[in-house]
Design a protein around this motif. Structure first.
Motif, PDB file in Angstrom:
ATOM      1  N   GLY A 220       0.799  -1.228   0.000  1.00 34.50           N
ATOM      2  CA  GLY A 220       0.000   0.000   0.000  1.00 34.50           C
ATOM      3  C   GLY A 220       0.824   1.265   0.000  1.00 34.50           C
ATOM      4  O   GLY A 220       0.262   2.362  -0.049  1.00 34.50           O
ATOM      5  N   GLN A 221       2.158   1.157   0.063  1.00 34.96           N
ATOM      6  CA  GLN A 221       2.987   2.362   0.038  1.00 34.96           C
ATOM      7  C   GLN A 221       4.346   2.037  -0.564  1.00 34.96           C
ATOM      8  O   GLN A 221       4.844   0.909  -0.470  1.00 34.96           O
ATOM      9  N   ALA A 222       4.938   3.040  -1.193  1.00 33.84           N
ATOM     10  CA  ALA A 222       6.222   2.847  -1.862  1.00 33.84           C
ATOM     11  C   ALA A 222       7.387   2.931  -0.892  1.00 33.84           C
ATOM     12  O   ALA A 222       8.392   2.228  -1.042  1.00 33.84           O
ATOM     13  N   ASN A 223       7.259   3.840   0.080  1.00 36.22           N
ATOM     14  CA  ASN A 223       8.374   4.002   1.022  1.00 36.22           C
ATOM     15  C   ASN A 223       8.235   3.034   2.192  1.00 36.22           C
ATOM     16  O   ASN A 223       7.127   2.724   2.639  1.00 36.22           O
ATOM     17  N   ILE A 224       9.373   2.549   2.662  1.00 36.81           N
ATOM     18  CA  ILE A 224       9.399   1.645   3.812  1.00 36.81           C
ATOM     19  C   ILE A 224       9.938   2.408   5.010  1.00 36.81           C
ATOM     20  O   ILE A 224      11.045   2.965   4.956  1.00 36.81           O
ATOM     21  N   PRO A 225       9.172   2.504   6.094  1.00 42.13           N
ATOM     22  CA  PRO A 225       9.635   3.251   7.268  1.00 42.13           C
ATOM     23  C   PRO A 225      10.985   2.725   7.787  1.00 42.13           C
ATOM     24  O   PRO A 225      11.250   1.529   7.750  1.00 42.13           O
ATOM     25  N   ARG A 226      11.810   3.644   8.226  1.00 43.93           N
ATOM     26  CA  ARG A 226      13.140   3.275   8.709  1.00 43.93           C
ATOM     27  C   ARG A 226      13.063   2.326   9.901  1.00 43.93           C
ATOM     28  O   ARG A 226      13.926   1.473  10.092  1.00 43.93           O
ATOM     29  N   GLN A 227      12.030   2.459  10.688  1.00 43.79           N
ATOM     30  CA  GLN A 227      11.888   1.610  11.879  1.00 43.79           C
ATOM     31  C   GLN A 227      11.367   0.211  11.550  1.00 43.79           C
ATOM     32  O   GLN A 227      11.259  -0.637  12.442  1.00 43.79           O
ATOM     33  N   ALA A 228      11.031  -0.018  10.299  1.00 40.02           N
ATOM     34  CA  ALA A 228      10.457  -1.312   9.907  1.00 40.02           C
ATOM     35  C   ALA A 228      11.580  -2.344   9.729  1.00 40.02           C
ATOM     36  O   ALA A 228      11.971  -2.688   8.610  1.00 40.02           O
ATOM     37  N   CYS A 229      12.099  -2.830  10.824  1.00 43.45           N
ATOM     38  CA  CYS A 229      13.140  -3.857  10.791  1.00 43.45           C
ATOM     39  C   CYS A 229      12.960  -4.759  12.007  1.00 43.45           C
ATOM     40  O   CYS A 229      12.332  -4.380  12.996  1.00 43.45           O
ATOM     41  N   VAL A 230      13.512  -5.944  11.914  1.00 46.73           N
ATOM     42  CA  VAL A 230      13.372  -6.946  12.974  1.00 46.73           C
ATOM     43  C   VAL A 230      14.765  -7.324  13.472  1.00 46.73           C
ATOM     44  O   VAL A 230      15.694  -7.486  12.683  1.00 46.73           O
ATOM     45  N   GLN A 231      14.885  -7.473  14.789  1.00 43.81           N
ATOM     46  CA  GLN A 231      16.198  -7.825  15.349  1.00 43.81           C
ATOM     47  C   GLN A 231      16.652  -9.184  14.852  1.00 43.81           C
ATOM     48  O   GLN A 231      15.889 -10.143  14.799  1.00 43.81           O
ATOM     49  N   HIS A 232      17.921  -9.251  14.490  1.00 47.06           N
ATOM     50  CA  HIS A 232      18.532 -10.471  13.979  1.00 47.06           C
ATOM     51  C   HIS A 232      19.461 -11.040  15.046  1.00 47.06           C
ATOM     52  O   HIS A 232      20.190 -10.299  15.713  1.00 47.06           O
ATOM     53  N   TYR A 233      19.433 -12.366  15.225  1.00 40.97           N
ATOM     54  CA  TYR A 233      20.317 -13.031  16.183  1.00 40.97           C
ATOM     55  C   TYR A 233      21.264 -13.961  15.435  1.00 40.97           C
ATOM     56  O   TYR A 233      20.827 -14.711  14.539  1.00 40.97           O
ATOM     57  N   PRO A 234      22.550 -13.948  15.764  1.00 45.44           N
ATOM     58  CA  PRO A 234      23.479 -14.880  15.123  1.00 45.44           C
ATOM     59  C   PRO A 234      23.038 -16.323  15.346  1.00 45.44           C
ATOM     60  O   PRO A 234      22.693 -16.720  16.463  1.00 45.44           O
ATOM     61  N   LEU A 235      23.036 -17.104  14.276  1.00 41.62           N
ATOM     62  CA  LEU A 235      22.666 -18.515  14.320  1.00 41.62           C
ATOM     63  C   LEU A 235      23.718 -19.283  13.525  1.00 41.62           C
ATOM     64  O   LEU A 235      24.058 -18.890  12.407  1.00 41.62           O
ATOM     65  N   ALA A 236      24.244 -20.338  14.113  1.00 41.09           N
ATOM     66  CA  ALA A 236      25.311 -21.106  13.477  1.00 41.09           C
ATOM     67  C   ALA A 236      24.984 -22.587  13.525  1.00 41.09           C
ATOM     68  O   ALA A 236      24.157 -23.038  14.328  1.00 41.09           O
ATOM     69  N   GLU A 237      25.667 -23.355  12.672  1.00 36.52           N
ATOM     70  CA  GLU A 237      25.531 -24.806  12.638  1.00 36.52           C
ATOM     71  C   GLU A 237      26.881 -25.433  12.980  1.00 36.52           C
ATOM     72  O   GLU A 237      27.894 -25.087  12.381  1.00 36.52           O
ATOM     73  N   ARG A 238      26.870 -26.346  13.934  1.00 33.33           N
ATOM     74  CA  ARG A 238      28.085 -27.090  14.258  1.00 33.33           C
ATOM     75  C   ARG A 238      27.698 -28.339  15.042  1.00 33.33           C
ATOM     76  O   ARG A 238      26.785 -28.310  15.846  1.00 33.33           O
ATOM     77  N   HIS A 239      28.417 -29.420  14.807  1.00 29.77           N
ATOM     78  CA  HIS A 239      28.186 -30.694  15.484  1.00 29.77           C
ATOM     79  C   HIS A 239      26.758 -31.205  15.285  1.00 29.77           C
ATOM     80  O   HIS A 239      26.190 -31.853  16.162  1.00 29.77           O
ATOM     81  N   GLY A 240      26.161 -30.898  14.128  1.00 33.95           N
ATOM     82  CA  GLY A 240      24.803 -31.350  13.849  1.00 33.95           C
ATOM     83  C   GLY A 240      23.736 -30.593  14.613  1.00 33.95           C
ATOM     84  O   GLY A 240      22.595 -31.056  14.707  1.00 33.95           O
TER      85      GLY A 240
ATOM     86  N   TRP B  75      23.008 -23.333  16.838  1.00 33.36           N
ATOM     87  CA  TRP B  75      23.474 -22.583  18.001  1.00 33.36           C
ATOM     88  C   TRP B  75      23.068 -21.120  17.842  1.00 33.36           C
ATOM     89  O   TRP B  75      23.312 -20.520  16.799  1.00 33.36           O
ATOM     90  N   ILE B  76      22.476 -20.558  18.878  1.00 30.30           N
ATOM     91  CA  ILE B  76      22.030 -19.166  18.825  1.00 30.30           C
ATOM     92  C   ILE B  76      22.750 -18.342  19.879  1.00 30.30           C
ATOM     93  O   ILE B  76      23.100 -18.837  20.962  1.00 30.30           O
ATOM     94  N   TRP B  77      22.980 -17.076  19.530  1.00 29.33           N
ATOM     95  CA  TRP B  77      23.661 -16.117  20.404  1.00 29.33           C
ATOM     96  C   TRP B  77      22.673 -15.000  20.699  1.00 29.33           C
ATOM     97  O   TRP B  77      22.291 -14.241  19.804  1.00 29.33           O
ATOM     98  N   MET B  78      22.235 -14.878  21.957  1.00 28.46           N
ATOM     99  CA  MET B  78      21.201 -13.913  22.320  1.00 28.46           C
ATOM    100  C   MET B  78      21.770 -12.611  22.859  1.00 28.46           C
ATOM    101  O   MET B  78      21.022 -11.685  23.178  1.00 28.46           O
ATOM    102  N   GLY B  79      23.100 -12.507  22.943  1.00 29.75           N
ATOM    103  CA  GLY B  79      23.732 -11.302  23.454  1.00 29.75           C
ATOM    104  C   GLY B  79      24.104 -10.333  22.355  1.00 29.75           C
ATOM    105  O   GLY B  79      23.419 -10.214  21.340  1.00 29.75           O
ATOM    106  N   LYS B  80      25.221  -9.638  22.544  1.00 28.53           N
ATOM    107  CA  LYS B  80      25.678  -8.648  21.572  1.00 28.53           C
ATOM    108  C   LYS B  80      26.191  -9.362  20.325  1.00 28.53           C
ATOM    109  O   LYS B  80      27.149 -10.139  20.387  1.00 28.53           O
ATOM    110  N   ALA B  81      25.568  -9.072  19.188  1.00 27.28           N
ATOM    111  CA  ALA B  81      25.856  -9.803  17.961  1.00 27.28           C
ATOM    112  C   ALA B  81      27.314  -9.704  17.549  1.00 27.28           C
ATOM    113  O   ALA B  81      27.885 -10.659  17.010  1.00 27.28           O
ATOM    114  N   GLU B  82      27.942  -8.578  17.806  1.00 27.75           N
ATOM    115  CA  GLU B  82      29.333  -8.394  17.389  1.00 27.75           C
ATOM    116  C   GLU B  82      30.303  -9.290  18.159  1.00 27.75           C
ATOM    117  O   GLU B  82      31.454  -9.455  17.749  1.00 27.75           O
ATOM    118  N   ARG B  83      29.838  -9.889  19.239  1.00 26.46           N
ATOM    119  CA  ARG B  83      30.698 -10.776  20.031  1.00 26.46           C
ATOM    120  C   ARG B  83      30.478 -12.256  19.714  1.00 26.46           C
ATOM    121  O   ARG B  83      31.086 -13.119  20.341  1.00 26.46           O
TER     122      ARG B  83
END
Length: 362
Positions: A86-106, A109-117
């Protein structure tokens, strides 16, 4: 709840994600939705549309994006909004928090803290779940209790003689607390409690895996790695035979807090014998599920009692409480450091435990 956030937690088994479905779970009190991109990448987003807070998992997947089921906003695997109908522009606040997710040992694994760490090199070494020299029996339990009660339970194997008499426990004349336990702290975040039980009657589970109904020698080591991974390393072999030929298993207890009073309990029982025996794999799954069902009942009762009566446990300390108490104090220390020192990085010890103990058994 004051959790250790800058750490890797198990979020599921690798095979749970394919390129067509999503998996929604709550970790450390936060609702998360996980998916696999068509190029193989795995991703985790907060399960909440920023518009009117609808869970994204209640919408649908459109290719490699999630579409909110309320107003059709779409988000890519990085959490960016790609469409606002219904609109061409996407509000800047329209984003969802991303959490690091990795695969290892079958595992996922998720990291719920500071993503940069979120350093994948900090993922604990639990290779036995996905290793050619070990065969796993895997499963999942939802436990209606604080994850710390599960850690207590797994670091105190003395309860087996009463809670698990039908499966892995010894009867009262050979009750497990009668055999001394050696507790040690080895490396950052790791507690080890080792016990040896020579010349004992084989409990039902061990008689099954050994296909032997005489007396056995048994050792077991409870290993706890903060914040919430435990491993029971055990070996059993008939009296008169060599420990080098022991049936050995690494029982991986992969605990991830869901809420303050509930826990995701992913488990994998990896064995070093009869690797291709599919019937044994399934028999172990059934026996372990029964064992952990017994634990879940006790833990849920404890949780209700704590909520009703208040205060921590144990109310009084017994010898069997040494490892659980040390594990709790260690975790509390790590959480305190994380909260007080912005530069603190928890580097968990490796869980390497493939050397047969030097047993003094007959």
């Amino acid at each position: 709840m004051n959790w250790l956030k800058n750490a890797w937690y198990v979020a599921g088994f690798k095979e749970e994600l394919d390129d067509s479905k999503v998996v929604a779970r709550r970790f450390l009190g936060t609702a998360v939705v996980m998916m696999r991109h068509s190029d193989g990448r795995v991703a985790a987003l907060r399960d909440m549309c920023p518009h009117r807070l609808m869970p994204l998992s209640a919408g649908r997947r459109v290719g490699d994006e999630l579409e909110c089921g309320y107003h059709g906003l779409r988000f890519d695997v990085g959490g960016a909004c790609t469409l606002a109908p219904g609109q061409a522009n996407i509000p800047r606040q329209a984003c969802v928090q991303h959490y690091p997710l990795a695969e290892r040992h079958g595992l996922l694994w998720i990291w719920m803290g500071k993503a940069e760490r979120a350093d994948p090199d900090l993922i604990p070494d639990i290779r036995w779940n996905d290793h050619p020299e070990w065969t796993p029996s895997r499963g999942y339990h939802h436990v209606a209790a604080d994850f710390r009660l599960s850690v207590d339970n797994l670091m105190d194997l003395g309860h087996e003689s009463w809670v698990h008499l039908r499966t892995i426990g010894q009867a009262e004349e050979e009750c497990i607390p009668s055999y001394p336990v050696k507790v040690s702290i080895e490396g950052e975040g790791l507690v080890r409690a080792h016990r040896e039980m020579p010349n004992i009657e084989a409990p039902p589970f061990f008689a099954m895996v050994l296909d032997h109904h005489g007396r056995i020698n048994r050792w077991q080591t409870a290993i706890g790695l903060a914040p919430s991974i435990c491993m029971t390393d055990f070996g059993v072999y008939p009296v008169g035979s060599s420990a080098d030929e022991a049936y050995r298993s690494h029982v991986l207890h992969l605990l991830t807090p869901e809420t303050e009073s509930s826990t995701h309990y992913f488990w994998s029982v990896a064995r070093n014998r009869r690797l291709g025996d599919e019937k044994l794999t399934q028999d172990i799954c059934k026996a372990i599920a029964q064992t952990f069902d017994e634990d879940a009942v006790v833990l849920a009762i404890q949780q209700k009692q704590i909520e009703a009566e208040g205060g921590p446990v144990p109310r009084l300390a017994l010898r069997v409480d040494e490892a659980p108490i040390r594990s709790r104090r260690l975790l509390e220390s790590l959480i305190k450091q994380e909260n007080e020192d912005p530069d603190f990085v928890y580097r968990p010890a490796l869980m390497v435990e493939d050397v047969t103990p030097e047993l003094e058994m007959g």
